[in-house]
Structures are given as C-alpha cells and as structure tokens.
Design a protein around this motif. Structure first.
Motif, short mmCIF file in Angstrom:
data_model
loop_
_atom_site.label_atom_id
_atom_site.label_comp_id
_atom_site.label_asym_id
_atom_site.label_seq_id
_atom_site.Cartn_x
_atom_site.Cartn_y
_atom_site.Cartn_z
N ARG A 355 28.22 25.69 39.89
CA ARG A 355 27.42 26.88 39.60
C ARG A 355 26.97 27.09 38.11
N GLY A 356 27.71 26.11 37.19
CA GLY A 356 27.37 26.29 35.87
C GLY A 356 28.27 26.86 34.97
N GLU A 357 29.30 27.99 35.36
CA GLU A 357 30.14 28.61 34.62
C GLU A 357 31.35 27.48 34.36
N LYS A 358 31.87 27.84 33.11
CA LYS A 358 32.95 27.29 32.60
C LYS A 358 34.32 27.58 33.46
N GLU A 359 34.90 26.67 33.55
CA GLU A 359 36.14 26.50 34.50
C GLU A 359 37.41 25.70 33.75
N ALA A 360 38.61 25.71 34.26
CA ALA A 360 39.64 25.13 33.72
C ALA A 360 40.63 24.78 35.01
N ILE A 366 42.13 25.96 40.29
CA ILE A 366 40.85 26.02 39.28
C ILE A 366 40.48 27.41 38.98
N VAL A 367 40.21 27.90 37.92
CA VAL A 367 39.84 29.23 37.60
C VAL A 367 38.87 29.50 36.40
N GLN A 368 38.33 30.56 36.48
CA GLN A 368 37.14 31.13 35.73
C GLN A 368 37.39 32.16 34.94
N GLU A 377 32.44 43.16 42.38
CA GLU A 377 32.14 42.26 43.49
C GLU A 377 33.43 42.26 44.39
N LEU A 378 34.74 42.07 43.66
CA LEU A 378 36.11 42.22 44.22
C LEU A 378 36.73 43.30 44.45
N GLY A 379 35.97 44.26 43.71
CA GLY A 379 36.59 45.86 43.72
C GLY A 379 37.90 45.94 43.05
N LEU A 380 37.95 45.20 41.83
CA LEU A 380 39.10 45.42 41.01
C LEU A 380 38.86 46.31 39.85
N LYS A 381 40.04 46.72 39.58
CA LYS A 381 39.95 47.81 38.47
C LYS A 381 40.21 47.04 37.23
N ILE A 382 40.92 46.21 37.02
CA ILE A 382 41.04 45.07 35.76
C ILE A 382 39.82 44.48 35.58
N LYS A 383 39.78 44.37 34.00
CA LYS A 383 38.44 43.89 33.59
C LYS A 383 38.67 42.52 32.85
N LYS A 384 39.98 42.20 32.72
CA LYS A 384 40.40 40.97 31.85
C LYS A 384 41.35 40.10 32.83
N GLY A 385 41.13 38.85 32.45
CA GLY A 385 42.21 37.71 32.99
C GLY A 385 41.13 36.51 33.51
N VAL A 386 41.92 35.78 34.45
CA VAL A 386 40.91 34.48 35.10
C VAL A 386 41.00 34.61 36.42
N LEU A 387 40.10 34.23 37.12
CA LEU A 387 39.91 34.35 38.68
C LEU A 387 40.30 33.04 39.04
N VAL A 388 41.08 32.94 40.22
CA VAL A 388 41.55 31.66 40.71
C VAL A 388 40.41 31.35 41.91
N THR A 389 39.49 30.33 41.52
CA THR A 389 38.14 30.00 42.47
C THR A 389 38.55 28.96 43.47
N GLY A 390 39.59 28.22 43.29
CA GLY A 390 40.13 26.81 44.15
C GLY A 390 41.33 26.39 44.08
N ASN A 418 41.09 35.96 28.40
CA ASN A 418 39.83 35.11 28.80
C ASN A 418 40.10 33.66 28.99
N LEU A 419 39.31 32.73 29.35
CA LEU A 419 39.55 31.60 29.62
C LEU A 419 40.25 30.56 28.51
N ASP A 420 39.77 30.72 27.38
CA ASP A 420 40.42 29.91 26.15
C ASP A 420 41.90 30.29 26.12
#
Length: 453
Positions: A355-360, A366-368, A377-390, A418-420
């Motif tokens: 989808r074009g996003e950077k991921e690691a 696999i995270v973004q 969209e996920l109803g999360l209160k937190i705003k920082k971190g990395v999301l496991v997408t796979g 963040n991702l870095d």
C-alpha cells in the motif's frame, strides 16, 4: 559348433551394441577431477551456543523469583554443524549466515584434519551468507569462484559438504532451474538443483564441471526429494568486500513504492510490454523525489541494470553504491526520460508495503508506524508505537504470541515511538537470547517474549 550364419549374427551384435555402449558412457561425466580440485578447500564448521532456558512470564516476574526461587537458572549447550569453503590462502571462509548465527564458539576442521578457532568477520541475513576467518600458519588451498550468470538449466553440478556430519560427501545432479524465489528474503534468486543437499551441507560449494564454485548450498524442501537450493556465487561476490571490511552489507535505497505491471495497467498506460516497475508512491525527502521521480513513472533501468519487475528493481537498487549518482530510466507519458539519482542507504529491516507505507520486518512480524488515523480506526487511546500488520506462521514472533493488530510500545523496557525507533531497538537486541515486548491488544497491555534461539 557355431555356424557361419551364427558368426555373422554375433559380429552384427558386437558392431551394433559397442557404439551404443560408448554413446551411453559418454553421457555420464566423471566427477573425480572436480572433487580433487575443490575438496581440499571444503571445511567442516562446528558451532556451540550457550542457551538460557526461558520460562516466559515467570521469568520476568520478581514475585516468583523473590518468594519461591522460581524459575531456577538453567543453561544448556546447543551444537550445530555446517560446511564452508576457503576463498583465500590466509583463511577467509564463505558459509551460510544460519550456520554461524549467534554462535558462541566456532570450530573449523580442514580436509586434512587440522582444526582452528573461527571468527565471524561479517554476516548478511538477507542473503544468508557469512564470512569467517581462521589463522593458519601456512597458505591454505582455495576454490575458484566462477560466474553463476553463465550457468544453464540442465548443466551438471556437484555439491560437496558434510551432511549429518559425514565429512566430504559428494553428490551430483543438474541445474533444475534458476532465479527461484522461495520466500526466504528480499533478494531470493536461488539456483535449484536435484543434487542431494541435506542438513550439514549448508554453506558448502556447488560446483560446475570446470571445478568452479557457482553457488553456496543453502536450503532444501523438507517435503520433497531432489529439490535443493543454492545462493548464486555472483551474489556472494557482490557483498564480500562489505562483509570483510564493514562486517555487514550497505545497500542502496531509492525511496519509492512500486508494483508489477499487469496487462490492464500496460493497456491503460499505452505500454508496449509489461516490463518495468510502476511507481505507486514517492516518499518525501528521499533520493527519488529529489531526482524528480513521479507517481505513475515506469522504472525500466537503474544504473544500466534492466528492471523487469519490482523484485528486479529491489535488486538493481541494492547493487548501487551508496552516495553514487546513477542514471534511472523511466517511461512517462510515452516518453523515455533519464534521471540522475543520488543513491541513499537502505536501513536494515526497512521495507515498503504493497500500500506504499514504510514497514519493517523482524523475526516474522511485519510492522508499520502507528499513525493517528490507524489509532482512530482501531479505537486506540495510545498515539505512539508500531502496529503489527502481519505475522508469518511458525516464525519466532508467531511462537512468541504476537498477533496482528498488536501495538508494540516497548522493547526490553525501552519506549517505542516510531518505526526508526523500533528498528534501532530490534537491531540492538539481535545478539540477545530473548526480547521482551510490551504490546497493547484490544485495550489490554501484555508482555510477550521472543525466543531468538
């Protein structure tokens, strides 16, 4: 008594079958000269690793340690074996990354029985290659590295190694296919062969009939027979300098997301062929944007290396020297343009999603980077971190209980914003036996342990 007709018939058989035997005999080559030429440079590699037993949650909880003395400290030694081959008289040896990864001690046994302590000089997980060094008192026999690009399907090849610890076992077969992608890494380009490759063969040479090494035996298909894979030696030659000097491989980075060209896309863009990589996104501030690459461009070559699809684009960019200015040829609105791009450095673990996003990707997860939109969209209160997408089935992350939609907010008690930040902490923990992750799942905070061993 044999009659005259009988004698004539016997002579007929002799003159008929003798050439047939000779013809069949000529088909099967002799491999003895190859073994004599290459065998002395093939080595056994034995590794040992001290492994601490992991008790998961109990191992992290101070309550169990303080009041019940549980769990007790337990360690055991894990041993493994593989193969390798000497590429320089002063003791540099090429083998597989997975043969020596996280080894505490490496022992190298030469063909004449001499043994040396081995030292890892460099490894590259993406290609499953490693360079180790021993310190001999005199010059050692070496192999001759061939040209794997000239290898042809159907050509005879010989595999030499130490399967199951059986020293200097020789098997022969043919090249079944080239450029195989088996999902082991971003630069899959394997030689497929039906020469028998078994556990312990890893790291050994695959040779052509001239006695030149054309591949490094790497993988097998456990469910099948006569299906083995080897890393092309040209891929190893490309990274040997980096492994020797830097200990790791520095690869080029363009900064685009691309996709393969389908028939519909080719028709819509009035392209004559499906060859090339269609740019789906150009990342701000990256080399491609600075050079003028635009969304919708079709990249057809990088640094004079033809680009047929997304995989070949990744390979072509990775081969470029970081900091060098190279020509990137694109098709734009039916015109061919040549842009000058200053190649950046690809960060370890960094990829681009479909989808074009950077991921690691690390250890099969696999995270973004978590964005405000994702959090909403996920109803999360937190705003920082990395999301496991796979999650890859059977991977270290899968076995550690990591699931899709988990949000990783700490690694070994260090905050992840963040991702870095995630990539840095994962690289720092690469030599650890375990990695402790703090994740948020459906509003709950959980600890999960990854066993790297």
């Amino acid at each position: 008594m044999v009659t005259r007709k009988g004698k004539v018939f016997i002579l007929f058989l002799l003159f008929t079958l003798l050439p047939l035997k000779t013809a069949f005999g000529a088909v099967l080559p002799s491999f003895t000269d190859i073994v004599k030429k290459v065998g002395p440079a093939v080595v056994n590699i034995y590794t040992t690793q001290r492994v601490k037993m992991d008790f998961g949650w109990f191992d992290q909880d101070e309550f169990w340690r303080r009041f019940f003395g549980f769990p007790p400290e337990r360690e055991f030694t894990r041993r493994s074996l593989g193969s390798g081959f000497i590429i320089s008289p002063d003791g540099y040896i090429l083998t597989n990354h997975h043969v020596v990864a996280r080894a505490d001690k490496i022992k190298v046994k030469l063909s004449d029985g001499r043994e040396y302590e081995g030292e890892i000089k460099g490894t590259d997980k993406d290609t499953d290659l490693a360079l180790i060094k021993i310190d001999p008192k005199e010059a050692l026999p070496t192999v001759l590295l061939g040209d794997s690009d000239k290898l042809e399907v159907g050509e005879w090849v010989v595999a030499i190694g130490n399967p199951f610890g059986l020293e200097h076992t020789v098997t022969a077969g043919i090249v079944s296919a080239k450029h195989r992608v088996i999902g082991s890494g971003p630069y899959d380009n394997f030689i497929q062969t039906d020469a028998s490759i078994n556990p312990g063969n890893s790291g050994g040479p695959l040779c052509n009939m001239a006695g030149e090494v054309v591949g490094i035996n790497t993988a097998i298909v456990a469910q099948g027979q006569g299906i083995g894979f080897a890393v092309p030696v040209n891929l190893a030659k490309d990274i040997l300098f980096d492994l020797k000097i830097r200990g790791s491989v520095m690869r080029g980075w363009l900064g685009v997301s691309a996709q393969d060209i389908t028939d519909d896309i080719a028709k819509n863009l009035n392209l004559k062929t499906r060859e090339g990589a269609l740019v789906a996104e150009v990342f701000p501030g990256e080399p491609a944007e600075k050079a003028g690459v635009k969304v919708g461009d079709v990249i057809v070559s990088v640094g004079n290396i033809p680009v047929k699809d997304v995989r070949s684009l990744l390979y072509a960019v990775a081969k470029q020297k970081v900091g060098s200015m190279v020509p990137v040829v694109v098709m734009r609105n039916g015109e061919k343009l040549t842009l000058k791009v200053t190649i950046g450095e690809r960060k370890e673990g960094l990829k681009i999603s479909s989808r074009g996003e950077k991921e690691a990707e690390f250890y099969g997860m696999i995270v973004q980077e978590l964005t405000p939109q994702m959090a909403q969209e996920l109803g999360l209160k937190i705003k920082k971190g990395v999301l496991v997408t796979g999650i890859k089935p059977g991977s270290i992350a899968h076995q550690g209980g990591i699931m899709e939609k988990d949000v990783i907010i700490q690694i070994n008690s260090k905050g992840i914003e963040n991702l870095d930040n995630f990539i840095t902490e994962m690289k720092n923990s690469a030599q650890s036996e375990t990695v402790l992750l703090l994740v948020v799942r459906e509003g709950r905070t959980l600890l999960r342990t990854l066993r790297l061993n």
